[in-house]
Write a protein that holds these residues in place. Structure first.
Motif, mmCIF file in Angstrom:
data_model
loop_
_atom_site.group_PDB
_atom_site.id
_atom_site.type_symbol
_atom_site.label_atom_id
_atom_site.label_comp_id
_atom_site.label_asym_id
_atom_site.label_seq_id
_atom_site.Cartn_x
_atom_site.Cartn_y
_atom_site.Cartn_z
ATOM 1 N N ILE A 91 0.842 -1.207 0.000
ATOM 2 C CA ILE A 91 0.000 0.000 0.000
ATOM 3 C C ILE A 91 0.872 1.250 0.000
ATOM 4 O O ILE A 91 0.661 2.179 -0.790
ATOM 5 C CB ILE A 91 -0.942 0.008 1.227
ATOM 6 N N ILE A 92 1.882 1.262 0.870
ATOM 7 C CA ILE A 92 2.731 2.461 0.978
ATOM 8 C C ILE A 92 3.418 2.733 -0.354
ATOM 9 O O ILE A 92 3.390 3.862 -0.868
ATOM 10 C CB ILE A 92 3.783 2.275 2.087
ATOM 11 N N ILE A 93 4.017 1.682 -0.937
ATOM 12 C CA ILE A 93 4.763 1.887 -2.183
ATOM 13 C C ILE A 93 3.829 2.345 -3.297
ATOM 14 O O ILE A 93 4.127 3.304 -4.019
ATOM 15 C CB ILE A 93 5.498 0.589 -2.578
ATOM 16 N N SER A 94 2.638 1.707 -3.398
ATOM 17 C CA SER A 94 1.767 2.110 -4.509
ATOM 18 C C SER A 94 1.236 3.528 -4.300
ATOM 19 O O SER A 94 1.082 4.281 -5.263
ATOM 20 C CB SER A 94 0.624 1.110 -4.693
ATOM 21 N N LEU A 95 0.996 3.913 -3.045
ATOM 22 C CA LEU A 95 0.515 5.281 -2.822
ATOM 23 C C LEU A 95 1.602 6.304 -3.117
ATOM 24 O O LEU A 95 1.330 7.369 -3.673
ATOM 25 C CB LEU A 95 0.013 5.444 -1.385
ATOM 26 N N ILE A 96 2.856 5.968 -2.766
ATOM 27 C CA ILE A 96 3.945 6.892 -3.083
ATOM 28 C C ILE A 96 4.078 7.025 -4.605
ATOM 29 O O ILE A 96 4.187 8.136 -5.134
ATOM 30 C CB ILE A 96 5.267 6.417 -2.445
ATOM 31 N N LEU A 97 4.000 5.885 -5.314
ATOM 32 C CA LEU A 97 4.073 5.919 -6.771
ATOM 33 C C LEU A 97 2.947 6.774 -7.343
ATOM 34 O O LEU A 97 3.166 7.640 -8.187
ATOM 35 C CB LEU A 97 3.977 4.501 -7.340
ATOM 36 N N TYR A 98 1.726 6.532 -6.820
ATOM 37 C CA TYR A 98 0.550 7.291 -7.282
ATOM 38 C C TYR A 98 0.777 8.785 -7.102
ATOM 39 O O TYR A 98 0.538 9.582 -8.012
ATOM 40 C CB TYR A 98 -0.672 6.812 -6.505
ATOM 41 N N SER A 99 1.292 9.156 -5.900
ATOM 42 C CA SER A 99 1.423 10.588 -5.621
ATOM 43 C C SER A 99 2.562 11.222 -6.416
ATOM 44 O O SER A 99 2.554 12.424 -6.647
ATOM 45 C CB SER A 99 1.628 10.816 -4.129
ATOM 46 N N VAL A 100 3.531 10.418 -6.845
ATOM 47 C CA VAL A 100 4.635 11.000 -7.618
ATOM 48 C C VAL A 100 4.299 11.018 -9.111
ATOM 49 O O VAL A 100 4.518 12.008 -9.797
ATOM 50 C CB VAL A 100 5.939 10.219 -7.359
ATOM 51 N N VAL A 101 3.724 9.904 -9.602
ATOM 52 C CA VAL A 101 3.568 9.753 -11.049
ATOM 53 C C VAL A 101 2.390 10.566 -11.593
ATOM 54 O O VAL A 101 2.530 11.285 -12.591
ATOM 55 C CB VAL A 101 3.423 8.257 -11.416
ATOM 56 N N VAL A 102 1.234 10.500 -10.925
ATOM 57 C CA VAL A 102 0.022 11.122 -11.477
ATOM 58 C C VAL A 102 0.171 12.623 -11.744
ATOM 59 O O VAL A 102 -0.177 13.089 -12.835
ATOM 60 C CB VAL A 102 -1.192 10.818 -10.568
ATOM 61 N N PRO A 103 0.729 13.412 -10.773
ATOM 62 C CA PRO A 103 0.889 14.846 -11.084
ATOM 63 C C PRO A 103 1.835 15.076 -12.263
ATOM 64 O O PRO A 103 1.665 16.043 -13.009
ATOM 65 C CB PRO A 103 1.472 15.420 -9.792
ATOM 66 N N TRP B 244 -1.495 15.043 -5.725
ATOM 67 C CA TRP B 244 -0.650 16.195 -5.418
ATOM 68 C C TRP B 244 -0.671 16.497 -3.918
ATOM 69 O O TRP B 244 0.364 16.768 -3.305
ATOM 70 C CB TRP B 244 -1.136 17.404 -6.227
ATOM 71 N N ALA B 245 -1.893 16.437 -3.320
ATOM 72 C CA ALA B 245 -2.034 16.736 -1.892
ATOM 73 C C ALA B 245 -1.289 15.704 -1.055
ATOM 74 O O ALA B 245 -0.584 16.041 -0.102
ATOM 75 C CB ALA B 245 -3.503 16.766 -1.505
ATOM 76 N N LEU B 246 -1.430 14.440 -1.443
ATOM 77 C CA LEU B 246 -0.758 13.372 -0.705
ATOM 78 C C LEU B 246 0.751 13.559 -0.773
ATOM 79 O O LEU B 246 1.469 13.437 0.222
ATOM 80 C CB LEU B 246 -1.146 12.021 -1.301
ATOM 81 N N ARG B 247 1.232 13.930 -1.968
ATOM 82 C CA ARG B 247 2.661 14.151 -2.160
ATOM 83 C C ARG B 247 3.158 15.269 -1.242
ATOM 84 O O ARG B 247 4.156 15.111 -0.542
ATOM 85 C CB ARG B 247 2.899 14.513 -3.634
#
Lengths: 350, 273
Positions: free
Chosen positions: B13-25, B65-68
Motif C-alpha cells: 500500500i505504501i509503495i503504490s501510494l507513493i508511486l501514485y502521488s509522484v507519477v500522477v501529477p 498532489w495533496a498526498l505528495r
C-alpha cells in the motif's frame, strides 16, 4: 528509582531528607515548565506583525465616526495604553507575568471593553462539562477493554477488534471528527443543538442544554480516546503478563477473574490512573479541534476566535489556564505516585 | 499462512501510494494547483475517475498532489524532529555535567507538558504568509520534540549501564569505537522507528493545522483539501467524491505506516520473531 543505589551527584543534595529534596526539585520543574510555556506564548503574540490596538481603532473609524487626525492620535494612545502596548516589551512581559498571578488579563479585543477573564469564565463550564464526561467515560471503557483483551488474546473476536483499533489509532483526531460530521450531519441529518448560549444556572434545563449540544462532540472524543486508552492498556497488560509472578499464576491455573483483578489489572491501573490525571489537567485548555469542528461554545472555540481576531489578552488568558492545568496535574501525579505504586521511592539513585 | 502478511500488504500500500502521488501529477497536462481547469462538481466517471471539485479541479490529480505534499512536509518535519530530539536527548542522557543534564532534563520535561497545539495555531495564524512548507515543518518540529527526546534520554541512560558497555570499555574500546561499534546498530534501529512514527505524528499535526485554514492554502495538502471541502459545504451538498477518495487514500497510508512501525518495534526492540 530504587532505594539504596549508589548516591549520584545531584543539583541539590539533601541526602537526609529525600522527600523534601524531591518536592523542591519537582517544584522547580513545575515553575520552570509554567514559565517556559508562558514565555513562548507571550513572545508569539508580541513578535507577531499584527497590532490589536490598530484594529480597534480601524473598527471605530469604520463605523463612520469623523475624527480629526490629532483626535485619532489621542485615541490611538489611549487604546495602546489600555492594552498596555505603549510600554517597552520587557515591562509588558512583567505585567503579563503579574497578570498570571492575579488572573486579570486586561480587556478583550473581540468584546471590548469586557475583561478577557469574564469571557473566559462564560466558556469555561461548557468545556469542563464536555471534556470531563468524555475523558472519564473513554478512560473507563478503554482501560477495561484493554485489560480484558489481554486475557482473551487468542480469541478470534479479540484479534479482529485489535485490528480495528490499529486502523483507528494512527488517524489524527481531526479526520475522525470530520467523519463524524459527515455521517451524523451530512448523511443522517441529525439535529445537533442550538447555537445560542443560555445563561449557566444550576438547573436541569442548563444541564439538558449542555447535553444536547455536547453529545456528538463527546461521542467523537469517546470513540477515538477509548481506542487510545485500550491500546495503551493492552500494551501495558502484555508487559505485565510477561512478568514471572503473573506467568506463574497463569500456570498455577488461577481463575481468570482473579488474574484480571489482582495480577494484571492492578499493574495496568497504576500507570493508567496517572495518565488519566494528566489528561484531566488538559481539560482547561479546551478541546480546540473538537470545539472548532462541531462549533461547540467552549474555551477552544474562544481561543480560535481570539487567535483569528488578534485578541491577544484573551488568547494569553486561555493559554495560561491550559498551561497551569497541565503543569499542575503532572506535578501532582509525581507527588502522589509513590503512594499509589509502592515500588517507587523517593531519593536514592536515579 | 504467509509470514508477515500484514507487513507485506502495508508495504505494498505504501509503495503504490507513493508511486501514485509522484507519477500522477507528472502525467497531468496542467499544474494541479490551478483552479477551474476541468468542469465543476462532476461525479466519478471514466474521464474523471474520482470526480471533480467545486473549484474545478480533478480529484484524482488533486489528491495525488495533496498526498505528495503532505508526505514531503511530514518527512521534513520528522527528520527535523528526530534530529532535535536525538541531540537534546543524547546530551541529557550522556553528559556527566550535572548542570547541563539538569537544565536539559527540565527543558525536555517542560516540552512534554506544554500544550503545543494552541501555540502552534497561534504561530501558524500570525505568520501564515511567511511560513512555507519548510517553515511549517520547522515549527512543528521545534514544538513537538519533547516526547521523543525523553525516549532517547532513557535509551542512552539505559545503554550506559548495560553490561556490554563495561565489557567494551574493559577490553580497550575508545569512546568513538564504542559508539560506532556497539551503540550505533542499536540506535539506528531505534531512530528508524522514531522517524517513521514522526512522519505519522507530523502529518497528523499538519492536517490538523490545515483544517483550521492556517497553513499556506495555495499548495494543497490533505489538510487544505479538507479545509476547502468545508468551505464549500461539500458534506451538505452531497459532493461525496470530493472528500471520500482523498480521505480513504490518506487513512490507508497512515494505517499502513503504523502497521509497519508496529512490526518494526516487535522485531527490533522486543525481539519477537
Amino acid at each position: 528509582m530504587v532505594n539504596g543505589g549508589p548516591q549520584k551527584k545531584r543539583v541539590l543534595n539533601l541526602a537526609a531528607a529525600p522527600l523534601l529534596q524531591n518536592l523542591i526539585e519537582r517544584l522547580m520543574l513545575l515553575i520552570f515548565t509554567i514559565w517556559t510555556g508562558l514565555t513562548i506564548s507571550f513572545l508569539v503574540t508580541r513578535l507577531s506583525p499584527r497590532n490589536p490596538a490598530e484594529q480597534v481603532l480601524s473598527r471605530i473609524q469604520g463605523a463612520g465616526v469623523f475624527m480629526r487626525p490629532e483626535e485619532i492620535e489621542v485615541m490611538r494612545r489611549t487604546i495602546m495604553g489600555l492594552f498596555g502596548l505603549d510600554k517597552p516589551i520587557w515591562e509588558q512581559y512583567f505585567s503579563f507575568i503579574q497578570s498570571v498571578f492575579t488572573f486579570r488579563f486586561g480587556p478583550s479585543l473581540l468584546n471590548f471593553p469586557v475583561a478577557a477573564n469574564d469571557i473566559i469564565s462564560i466558556y469555561m463550564p461548557w468545556t469542563i462539562f464536555l471534556l470531563l464526561t468524555a475523558t472519564l467515560i473513554s478512560w473507563i471503557i478503554g482501560v477495561v477493554t484493554g485489560i480484558v483483551m489481554s486475557i482473551r488474546e487468542h480469541k478470534r473476536g479479540v484479534r479482529v477488534l485489535e485490528y480495528i483499533f490499529i486502523t483507528m489509532f494512527p488517524l489524527p483526531y481531526v479526520v475522525l471528527a470530520i467523519a463524524f460530521l459527515i455521517i451524523f450531519v451530512g448523511v443522517l441529518r441529525v439535529y445537533i443543538g442550538v447555537t445560542i448560549i443560555p445563561k449557566i444556572t444550576l438547573s436541569l434545563e442548563t444541564l439538558w442544554a449542555m447535553f444536547s449540544r455536547a453529545w456528538l462532540p463527546a461521542l467523537s472524543i469517546i470513540v477515538l480516546s477509548s481506542v487510545n486508552w485500550a491500546m495503551g492498556s493492552l500494551a501495558l497488560a502484555r508487559t505485565a503478563k510477561r512478568e514471572p509472578h503473573v506467568f506463574y499464576a497463569m500456570v498455577r491455573g488461577i481463575p481468570t477473574n482473579l488474574l484480571l483483578k489482582r495480577y494484571i489489572g492492578k499493574n495496568v491501573l497504576i500507570l493508567q490512573i496517572t495518565a488519566l490525571a494528566l489528561s484531566l489537567g488538559n481539560i482547561f485548555g479546551g478541546a480546540l479541534v473538537t470545539e472548532y469542528i462541531f462549533n461547540y461554545p467552549g474555551l477552544g472555540t474562544l481561543l480560535y476566535q481570539s487567535i483569528v481576531t488578534n485578541d491577544f489578552n484573551t488568547m494569553l488568558g486561555v493559554t495560561t489556564y491550559s498551561i497551569l492545568g497541565v503543569a499542575t496535574a503532572s506535578f501532582m501525579i509525581d507527588m502522589i505516585y509513590p503512594f499509589i505504586d509502592p515500588r517507587v521511592r523517593y531519593g536514592g539513585g536515579e | 499462512m504467509v509470514q508477515y502478511l500484514d507487513l507485506r500488504i502495508s508495504l505494498a500500500i505504501i509503495i503504490s501510494l507513493i508511486l501514485y502521488s509522484v507519477v500522477v501529477p507528472q502525467l497531468s497536462s496542467y499544474d494541479p494547483r490551478l483552479w477551474n481547469v476541468v468542469p465543476r462538481e462532476r461525479p466519478p466517471s471514466l474521464q474523471y475517475p474520482f470526480g471533480t471539485t467545486s473549484t474545478g479541479q480533478d480529484v484524482f490529480v488533486l489528491s495525488a498532489w495533496a498526498l505528495r505534499n503532505s508526505l514531503i512536509l511530514g518527512s521534513i518535519a520528522a527528520v527535523l524532529l528526530v534530529v532535535i530530539a536525538f541531540t537534546m536527548g543524547s546530551i541529557a542522557g550522556g553528559t556527566r555535567n550535572t548542570i547541563i543534564r539538569g537544565l536539559l532534563t527540565y527543558l525536555i520535561d517542560s516540552f512534554c507538558v506544554i500544550p503545543f497545539l494552541p501555540i502552534l495555531i497561534m504561530i501558524g495564524s500570525l505568520w501564515r504568509e511567511a511560513l512555507g512548507t519548510i517553515g511549517t515543518a520547522l515549527v512543528i518540529a521545534l514544538l513537538g520534540w519533547g516526547g521523543q527526546a525523553r525516549n532517547v534520554r532513557s535509551v542512552i541512560m539505559g545503554l550506559r549501564e548495560r553490561t556490554f558497555t563495561y565489557t567494551a570499555i574493559f577490553s580497550g574500546y575508545g569512546v568513538l569505537k564504542l559508539i560506532y561499534r556497539s551503540y550505533l546498530p542499536y540506535i539506528v534501529r531505534w531512530l528508524s522507528i522514531a522517524f517513521l512514527f514522526g512522519i505519522i505524528f507530523c502529518i497528523g499535526l499538519e492536517t490538523t493545522l490545515s483544517v483550521f485554514g492556517i497553513t499556506s492554502l495555495e499548495n494543497p495538502t490533505i489538510g487544505t483539501l479538507i479545509f476547502w471541502t468545508r468551505e464549500y459545504q461539500a458534506y451538505l451538498r452531497g459532493l461525496w467524491w470530493w472528500y471520500t477518495f482523498p480521505l480513504v487514500l490518506f487513512i490507508a497510508f497512515l494505517v499502513a505506516m503504523y502497521i509497519v512501525v508496529r512490526r518494526l518495534i516487535a522485531v527490533f526492540i522486543e525481539g519477537v520473531r
